[in-house]
Design a protein around this motif. Sequence first.
Motif, PDB file in Angstrom:
ATOM      1  N   ALA A   9       0.875  -1.152  -0.104  1.00  0.00           N
ATOM      2  CA  ALA A   9      -0.088   0.104   0.216  1.00  0.00           C
ATOM      3  C   ALA A   9       0.657   1.069  -0.160  1.00  0.00           C
ATOM      4  CB  ALA A   9      -1.279  -0.261   1.082  1.00  0.00           C
ATOM      5  N   LYS A  13       1.203   1.966  -6.956  1.00  0.00           N
ATOM      6  CA  LYS A  13       0.952   0.648  -8.019  1.00  0.00           C
ATOM      7  C   LYS A  13      -0.735   0.817  -8.761  1.00  0.00           C
ATOM      8  CE  LYS A  13      -0.890  -3.345  -4.618  1.00  0.00           C
ATOM      9  NZ  LYS A  13      -0.503  -1.901  -4.543  1.00  0.00           N
ATOM     10  N   THR A  31      -7.417  -4.764  -7.833  1.00  0.00           N
ATOM     11  CA  THR A  31      -7.514  -5.894  -7.564  1.00  0.00           C
ATOM     12  C   THR A  31      -7.870  -5.632  -5.822  1.00  0.00           C
ATOM     13  OG1 THR A  31      -5.110  -7.045  -7.058  1.00  0.00           O
ATOM     14  CG2 THR A  31      -6.531  -8.042  -9.325  1.00  0.00           C
ATOM     15  N   GLY A  32      -7.008  -5.310  -5.757  1.00  0.00           N
ATOM     16  CA  GLY A  32      -7.700  -4.381  -4.330  1.00  0.00           C
ATOM     17  C   GLY A  32      -8.867  -3.777  -3.684  1.00  0.00           C
ATOM     18  N   TYR A  35     -11.339  -6.826  -3.120  1.00  0.00           N
ATOM     19  CA  TYR A  35     -10.669  -7.573  -1.840  1.00  0.00           C
ATOM     20  C   TYR A  35     -11.967  -6.250  -0.863  1.00  0.00           C
ATOM     21  CZ  TYR A  35      -7.759 -10.976  -2.750  1.00  0.00           C
ATOM     22  OH  TYR A  35      -6.966 -12.338  -3.315  1.00  0.00           O
ATOM     23  N   ARG A  36     -11.779  -5.794  -1.410  1.00  0.00           N
ATOM     24  CA  ARG A  36     -12.264  -4.479  -0.884  1.00  0.00           C
ATOM     25  C   ARG A  36     -13.819  -4.458  -0.516  1.00  0.00           C
ATOM     26  NH1 ARG A  36      -9.306   0.472   1.139  1.00  0.00           N
ATOM     27  NH2 ARG A  36      -7.257   0.225   0.713  1.00  0.00           N
ATOM     28  N   ARG A  83     -12.972   2.795   0.411  1.00  0.00           N
ATOM     29  CA  ARG A  83     -12.007   3.124   0.404  1.00  0.00           C
ATOM     30  C   ARG A  83     -11.872   4.159   2.362  1.00  0.00           C
ATOM     31  NH1 ARG A  83      -9.153   1.539  -2.658  1.00  0.00           N
ATOM     32  NH2 ARG A  83     -10.354   1.461  -4.899  1.00  0.00           N
ATOM     33  N   ILE A  91     -10.013  -5.673   6.679  1.00  0.00           N
ATOM     34  CA  ILE A  91      -9.643  -6.540   5.154  1.00  0.00           C
ATOM     35  C   ILE A  91      -8.868  -7.627   5.571  1.00  0.00           C
ATOM     36  CG2 ILE A  91      -7.627  -5.108   4.370  1.00  0.00           C
ATOM     37  CD1 ILE A  91      -9.627  -5.589   1.754  1.00  0.00           C
ATOM     38  N   ARG A 101      -9.576 -16.072  -0.945  1.00  0.00           N
ATOM     39  CA  ARG A 101      -8.667 -15.345  -2.322  1.00  0.00           C
ATOM     40  C   ARG A 101      -9.714 -16.585  -3.462  1.00  0.00           C
ATOM     41  NH1 ARG A 101      -5.631 -12.223  -0.868  1.00  0.00           N
ATOM     42  NH2 ARG A 101      -4.052 -11.956  -2.580  1.00  0.00           N
ATOM     43  N   GLY A 121      -1.947  -5.752  -7.263  1.00  0.00           N
ATOM     44  CA  GLY A 121      -2.569  -5.764  -6.585  1.00  0.00           C
ATOM     45  C   GLY A 121      -1.270  -6.166  -5.441  1.00  0.00           C
ATOM     46  N   ARG A 122      -0.948  -7.611  -4.731  1.00  0.00           N
ATOM     47  CA  ARG A 122      -0.099  -8.427  -4.061  1.00  0.00           C
ATOM     48  C   ARG A 122       0.787  -9.374  -4.637  1.00  0.00           C
ATOM     49  NH1 ARG A 122      -2.587  -4.371  -2.524  1.00  0.00           N
ATOM     50  NH2 ARG A 122      -1.830  -3.600  -0.020  1.00  0.00           N
ATOM     51  N   ASP A 123      -0.737 -10.384  -5.725  1.00  0.00           N
ATOM     52  CA  ASP A 123      -0.179 -11.654  -5.756  1.00  0.00           C
ATOM     53  C   ASP A 123      -0.464 -11.698  -7.735  1.00  0.00           C
ATOM     54  OD1 ASP A 123      -3.348 -11.291  -5.772  1.00  0.00           O
ATOM     55  OD2 ASP A 123      -3.073 -13.386  -4.707  1.00  0.00           O
ATOM     56  N   ILE A 124      -0.833 -10.785  -8.085  1.00  0.00           N
ATOM     57  CA  ILE A 124      -0.868 -10.839  -9.485  1.00  0.00           C
ATOM     58  C   ILE A 124       0.148 -11.590 -10.310  1.00  0.00           C
ATOM     59  CG2 ILE A 124      -1.003  -9.513 -11.659  1.00  0.00           C
ATOM     60  CD1 ILE A 124      -3.114  -9.498  -8.748  1.00  0.00           C
ATOM     61  N   ARG A 172      -0.989  -4.028   7.791  1.00  0.00           N
ATOM     62  CA  ARG A 172      -1.295  -4.954   6.670  1.00  0.00           C
ATOM     63  C   ARG A 172       0.043  -4.964   6.136  1.00  0.00           C
ATOM     64  NH1 ARG A 172      -4.393  -1.689   2.753  1.00  0.00           N
ATOM     65  NH2 ARG A 172      -4.379   0.272   3.486  1.00  0.00           N
ATOM     66  N   ASP A 176       0.700  -8.647   5.270  1.00  0.00           N
ATOM     67  CA  ASP A 176      -0.235  -9.353   3.349  1.00  0.00           C
ATOM     68  C   ASP A 176       1.126  -9.716   3.330  1.00  0.00           C
ATOM     69  OD1 ASP A 176      -2.040  -7.719   2.788  1.00  0.00           O
ATOM     70  OD2 ASP A 176      -1.008  -6.082   2.632  1.00  0.00           O
ATOM     71  N   ARG A 179       1.017 -13.577   5.302  1.00  0.00           N
ATOM     72  CA  ARG A 179      -0.450 -14.653   5.489  1.00  0.00           C
ATOM     73  C   ARG A 179       0.703 -15.939   4.474  1.00  0.00           C
ATOM     74  NH1 ARG A 179      -2.918 -10.026   2.153  1.00  0.00           N
ATOM     75  NH2 ARG A 179      -2.415 -10.582   0.058  1.00  0.00           N
TER      76      ARG A 179
HETATM   77  O1   DC Z   1      -4.459  -2.518  -2.967  1.00  0.00           O
HETATM   78  P1   DC Z   1      -5.164  -1.576  -1.696  1.00  0.00           P
HETATM   79  O2   DC Z   1      -4.731  -1.033  -0.579  1.00  0.00           O
HETATM   80  O3   DC Z   1      -6.660  -1.483  -1.788  1.00  0.00           O
HETATM   81  O4   DC Z   1      -5.319  -3.213  -1.512  1.00  0.00           O
HETATM   82  C1   DC Z   1      -6.374  -3.467  -0.019  1.00  0.00           C
HETATM   83  C2   DC Z   1      -5.955  -5.019   0.610  1.00  0.00           C
HETATM   84  O5   DC Z   1      -6.303  -6.011  -0.204  1.00  0.00           O
HETATM   85  C3   DC Z   1      -4.615  -4.899   1.187  1.00  0.00           C
HETATM   86  O6   DC Z   1      -4.271  -4.993   2.431  1.00  0.00           O
HETATM   87  C4   DC Z   1      -3.977  -6.372   1.026  1.00  0.00           C
HETATM   88  C5   DC Z   1      -4.627  -7.056  -0.297  1.00  0.00           C
HETATM   89  N1   DC Z   1      -5.176  -7.453  -1.176  1.00  0.00           N
HETATM   90  C6   DC Z   1      -4.850  -8.953  -1.637  1.00  0.00           C
HETATM   91  O7   DC Z   1      -5.203  -9.614  -0.453  1.00  0.00           O
HETATM   92  N2   DC Z   1      -4.362  -9.845  -2.431  1.00  0.00           N
HETATM   93  C7   DC Z   1      -4.965  -8.326  -3.556  1.00  0.00           C
HETATM   94  N3   DC Z   1      -4.299  -8.987  -5.214  1.00  0.00           N
HETATM   95  C8   DC Z   1      -4.684  -6.791  -3.576  1.00  0.00           C
HETATM   96  C9   DC Z   1      -5.004  -6.399  -2.871  1.00  0.00           C
END
Ligand code: DC
Length: 215
Positions: A9, A13, A31-32, A35-36, A83, A91, A101, A121-124, A172, A176, A179
Amino acid sequence: MIIAIDGPAGSGKTTVARLLAEKLKIFYLDTGATYRALTYAALERKVDADDPQALGDLARSLKFTVEGSRVYLDQEDISQQIRHPRIDKAISKIVSYSQVRQVIVELQRKLTQGRDAVVEGRDITTVVFPDSKYKFYLDADPQVRAERRAKELQEKGVNINFDEVKQDLEKRDYSDKNRSVGALKKSQESILIDTTGLTIEQSVEKVADYIIPRG
Ligand code: DC
Protein backbone atom coordinates in the motif's frame (compact mmCIF):
# COMPACT_ATOMS: atom_id res chain seq x y z
CA MET A 1 -1.21 -9.28 -22.93
CA ILE A 2 -1.26 -8.82 -19.17
CA ILE A 3 0.93 -6.29 -17.36
CA ALA A 4 1.07 -7.43 -13.73
CA ILE A 5 2.05 -5.03 -10.94
CA ASP A 6 2.47 -5.95 -7.27
CA GLY A 7 3.54 -3.88 -4.31
CA PRO A 8 2.58 -2.69 -0.81
CA ALA A 9 0.00 0.00 0.00
CA GLY A 10 1.26 3.48 -0.83
CA SER A 11 3.85 2.27 -3.34
CA GLY A 12 1.97 4.15 -6.06
CA LYS A 13 0.93 1.02 -7.92
CA THR A 14 -2.78 1.86 -8.15
CA THR A 15 -2.26 5.29 -9.75
CA VAL A 16 0.61 4.07 -11.91
CA ALA A 17 -1.43 1.09 -13.14
CA ARG A 18 -4.44 3.27 -13.93
CA LEU A 19 -2.42 5.87 -15.85
CA LEU A 20 -0.44 3.20 -17.67
CA ALA A 21 -3.67 1.52 -18.79
CA GLU A 22 -4.96 4.91 -20.01
CA LYS A 23 -1.74 5.51 -21.91
CA LEU A 24 -1.89 2.08 -23.54
CA LYS A 25 -5.69 2.28 -23.97
CA ILE A 26 -6.24 -1.09 -22.32
CA PHE A 27 -8.34 -2.42 -19.42
CA TYR A 28 -7.29 -1.68 -15.84
CA LEU A 29 -8.06 -3.86 -12.83
CA ASP A 30 -7.41 -2.83 -9.24
CA THR A 31 -7.65 -6.22 -7.50
CA GLY A 32 -7.53 -4.56 -4.05
CA ALA A 33 -10.94 -3.10 -4.93
CA THR A 34 -12.41 -6.60 -5.32
CA TYR A 35 -11.23 -7.56 -1.79
CA ARG A 36 -12.42 -4.20 -0.49
CA ALA A 37 -15.88 -4.72 -2.04
CA LEU A 38 -16.13 -8.12 -0.37
CA THR A 39 -15.06 -6.64 2.99
CA TYR A 40 -17.65 -3.88 2.59
CA ALA A 41 -20.37 -6.44 1.86
CA ALA A 42 -19.28 -8.58 4.84
CA LEU A 43 -19.49 -5.59 7.20
CA GLU A 44 -22.83 -4.40 5.80
CA ARG A 45 -24.37 -7.87 6.00
CA LYS A 46 -22.73 -8.66 9.34
CA VAL A 47 -21.05 -11.83 8.10
CA ASP A 48 -18.75 -13.25 10.78
CA ALA A 49 -15.13 -12.33 9.95
CA ASP A 50 -14.03 -15.55 11.70
CA ASP A 51 -16.06 -17.77 9.35
CA PRO A 52 -14.08 -18.41 6.12
CA GLN A 53 -16.81 -20.65 4.71
CA ALA A 54 -19.50 -17.98 5.09
CA LEU A 55 -17.17 -15.36 3.57
CA GLY A 56 -16.39 -17.66 0.63
CA ASP A 57 -20.13 -18.18 0.08
CA LEU A 58 -20.69 -14.43 0.28
CA ALA A 59 -17.91 -13.83 -2.30
CA ARG A 60 -19.53 -16.36 -4.65
CA SER A 61 -22.95 -14.72 -4.32
CA LEU A 62 -21.88 -11.12 -5.03
CA LYS A 63 -22.17 -9.33 -8.36
CA PHE A 64 -19.20 -7.02 -8.82
CA THR A 65 -18.71 -4.72 -11.77
CA VAL A 66 -15.56 -2.71 -12.29
CA GLU A 67 -15.40 0.25 -14.66
CA GLY A 68 -12.07 2.03 -14.52
CA SER A 69 -11.71 3.08 -10.91
CA ARG A 70 -15.43 2.75 -10.14
CA VAL A 71 -16.65 -0.36 -8.36
CA TYR A 72 -20.25 -1.52 -8.21
CA LEU A 73 -21.79 -4.11 -5.95
CA ASP A 74 -25.04 -5.22 -7.56
CA GLN A 75 -26.17 -1.78 -8.85
CA GLU A 76 -24.69 0.29 -6.02
CA ASP A 77 -21.63 2.46 -6.66
CA ILE A 78 -19.41 1.70 -3.64
CA SER A 79 -16.20 3.31 -4.95
CA GLN A 80 -16.04 5.78 -2.05
CA GLN A 81 -17.18 3.47 0.75
CA ILE A 82 -14.52 0.83 0.05
CA ARG A 83 -11.68 3.34 0.68
CA HIS A 84 -12.80 4.17 4.21
CA PRO A 85 -10.39 3.32 7.10
CA ARG A 86 -13.00 0.93 8.58
CA ILE A 87 -12.38 -1.28 5.52
CA ASP A 88 -8.59 -1.01 6.01
CA LYS A 89 -9.01 -2.24 9.57
CA ALA A 90 -11.23 -5.22 8.74
CA ILE A 91 -9.70 -6.39 5.47
CA SER A 92 -6.51 -8.21 6.52
CA LYS A 93 -8.29 -11.08 8.24
CA ILE A 94 -10.80 -11.55 5.41
CA VAL A 95 -8.16 -11.66 2.64
CA SER A 96 -6.09 -14.23 4.52
CA TYR A 97 -8.54 -17.11 3.95
CA SER A 98 -7.86 -19.47 1.04
CA GLN A 99 -11.65 -20.06 0.69
CA VAL A 100 -12.03 -16.33 -0.02
CA ARG A 101 -8.96 -15.92 -2.23
CA GLN A 102 -9.88 -18.84 -4.50
CA VAL A 103 -13.22 -17.22 -5.35
CA ILE A 104 -11.83 -13.71 -5.76
CA VAL A 105 -8.85 -14.84 -7.87
CA GLU A 106 -11.28 -16.60 -10.25
CA LEU A 107 -13.35 -13.41 -10.42
CA GLN A 108 -10.24 -11.37 -11.25
CA ARG A 109 -9.32 -13.77 -14.08
CA LYS A 110 -12.88 -13.60 -15.41
CA LEU A 111 -12.95 -9.80 -15.34
CA THR A 112 -9.82 -9.68 -17.53
CA GLN A 113 -10.63 -12.64 -19.78
CA GLY A 114 -9.87 -12.01 -23.45
CA ARG A 115 -8.56 -8.51 -22.74
CA ASP A 116 -5.23 -6.74 -22.72
CA ALA A 117 -4.99 -5.37 -19.20
CA VAL A 118 -2.92 -3.77 -16.48
CA VAL A 119 -3.68 -5.69 -13.28
CA GLU A 120 -2.36 -4.60 -9.90
CA GLY A 121 -2.40 -6.09 -6.41
CA ARG A 122 -0.30 -8.25 -4.10
CA ASP A 123 -0.21 -11.71 -5.74
CA ILE A 124 -0.73 -10.87 -9.41
CA THR A 125 2.78 -11.80 -10.58
CA THR A 126 2.88 -14.90 -8.36
CA VAL A 127 -0.65 -16.39 -8.28
CA VAL A 128 -3.23 -14.67 -10.49
CA PHE A 129 -1.14 -14.21 -13.67
CA PRO A 130 2.25 -15.86 -13.10
CA ASP A 131 2.73 -16.15 -16.90
CA SER A 132 2.07 -12.49 -17.64
CA LYS A 133 4.34 -10.91 -20.21
CA TYR A 134 5.37 -7.99 -18.01
CA LYS A 135 5.87 -8.14 -14.24
CA PHE A 136 6.69 -5.27 -11.91
CA TYR A 137 7.15 -4.80 -8.17
CA LEU A 138 6.65 -1.22 -6.98
CA ASP A 139 7.95 -0.19 -3.58
CA ALA A 140 8.76 2.96 -1.61
CA ASP A 141 10.09 4.02 1.77
CA PRO A 142 7.46 3.19 4.52
CA GLN A 143 7.35 6.79 5.79
CA VAL A 144 6.66 8.09 2.28
CA ARG A 145 4.00 5.42 1.75
CA ALA A 146 2.24 6.44 5.00
CA GLU A 147 2.40 10.12 3.97
CA ARG A 148 0.81 9.29 0.60
CA ARG A 149 -1.97 7.29 2.26
CA ALA A 150 -2.64 10.08 4.81
CA LYS A 151 -2.81 12.67 2.00
CA GLU A 152 -5.21 10.48 0.03
CA LEU A 153 -7.53 10.17 3.06
CA GLN A 154 -7.30 13.88 3.84
CA GLU A 155 -8.28 14.74 0.27
CA LYS A 156 -11.35 12.57 0.71
CA GLY A 157 -12.27 14.50 3.82
CA VAL A 158 -11.64 11.57 6.16
CA ASN A 159 -10.57 12.73 9.60
CA ILE A 160 -7.22 11.05 10.29
CA ASN A 161 -4.35 10.87 12.70
CA PHE A 162 -1.00 10.35 10.93
CA ASP A 163 0.41 7.92 13.52
CA GLU A 164 -2.71 5.79 13.23
CA VAL A 165 -2.43 5.72 9.43
CA LYS A 166 1.22 4.69 9.72
CA GLN A 167 0.46 1.95 12.23
CA ASP A 168 -2.40 0.59 10.10
CA LEU A 169 -0.09 0.51 7.11
CA GLU A 170 2.61 -1.35 9.05
CA LYS A 171 0.06 -3.89 10.26
CA ARG A 172 -1.28 -4.41 6.74
CA ASP A 173 2.28 -4.76 5.38
CA TYR A 174 3.03 -7.40 7.97
CA SER A 175 -0.09 -9.45 7.30
CA ASP A 176 0.20 -9.02 3.49
CA LYS A 177 3.76 -10.35 3.55
CA ASN A 178 3.24 -13.13 6.08
CA ARG A 179 -0.09 -14.78 5.25
CA SER A 180 0.04 -18.40 4.08
CA VAL A 181 -1.85 -17.83 0.80
CA GLY A 182 -1.33 -15.10 -1.78
CA ALA A 183 1.34 -13.33 0.26
CA LEU A 184 2.98 -10.19 -1.10
CA LYS A 185 6.44 -10.96 -2.43
CA LYS A 186 8.58 -9.89 -5.32
CA SER A 187 8.68 -12.68 -7.90
CA GLN A 188 12.12 -13.43 -9.32
CA GLU A 189 11.20 -12.13 -12.76
CA SER A 190 9.60 -8.91 -11.51
CA ILE A 191 11.32 -5.62 -12.26
CA LEU A 192 11.72 -3.58 -9.06
CA ILE A 193 10.73 0.09 -9.30
CA ASP A 194 11.44 2.23 -6.23
CA THR A 195 9.03 5.18 -6.37
CA THR A 196 10.33 6.93 -3.21
CA GLY A 197 11.76 10.01 -4.89
CA LEU A 198 9.61 9.84 -8.00
CA THR A 199 6.48 11.72 -9.03
CA ILE A 200 3.57 9.72 -10.37
CA GLU A 201 4.44 10.79 -13.94
CA GLN A 202 8.05 9.69 -13.51
CA SER A 203 6.92 6.32 -12.09
CA VAL A 204 4.58 5.76 -15.04
CA GLU A 205 7.38 6.65 -17.49
CA LYS A 206 9.75 4.23 -15.78
CA VAL A 207 7.31 1.34 -16.10
CA ALA A 208 6.24 2.35 -19.63
CA ASP A 209 9.88 2.38 -20.79
CA TYR A 210 10.00 -1.41 -20.37
CA ILE A 211 6.82 -1.82 -22.45
CA ILE A 212 7.08 0.85 -25.12
CA PRO A 213 10.69 1.19 -26.20
CA ARG A 214 11.58 4.84 -26.82
CA GLY A 215 11.98 5.55 -30.54
O1 DC B 1 -4.28 -2.31 -2.75
P1 DC B 1 -5.25 -2.06 -1.60
O2 DC B 1 -4.64 -1.30 -0.44
O3 DC B 1 -6.52 -1.44 -2.06
O4 DC B 1 -5.62 -3.51 -1.03
C1 DC B 1 -6.49 -3.68 0.03
C2 DC B 1 -6.16 -4.97 0.77
O5 DC B 1 -6.48 -6.09 -0.06
C3 DC B 1 -4.71 -5.09 1.18
O6 DC B 1 -4.54 -4.98 2.58
C4 DC B 1 -4.29 -6.46 0.75
C5 DC B 1 -5.45 -7.05 0.00
N1 DC B 1 -5.09 -7.49 -1.34
C6 DC B 1 -4.72 -8.79 -1.50
O7 DC B 1 -4.64 -9.52 -0.51
N2 DC B 1 -4.44 -9.27 -2.73
C7 DC B 1 -4.53 -8.47 -3.81
N3 DC B 1 -4.26 -8.99 -5.02
C8 DC B 1 -4.90 -7.13 -3.66
C9 DC B 1 -5.16 -6.64 -2.40
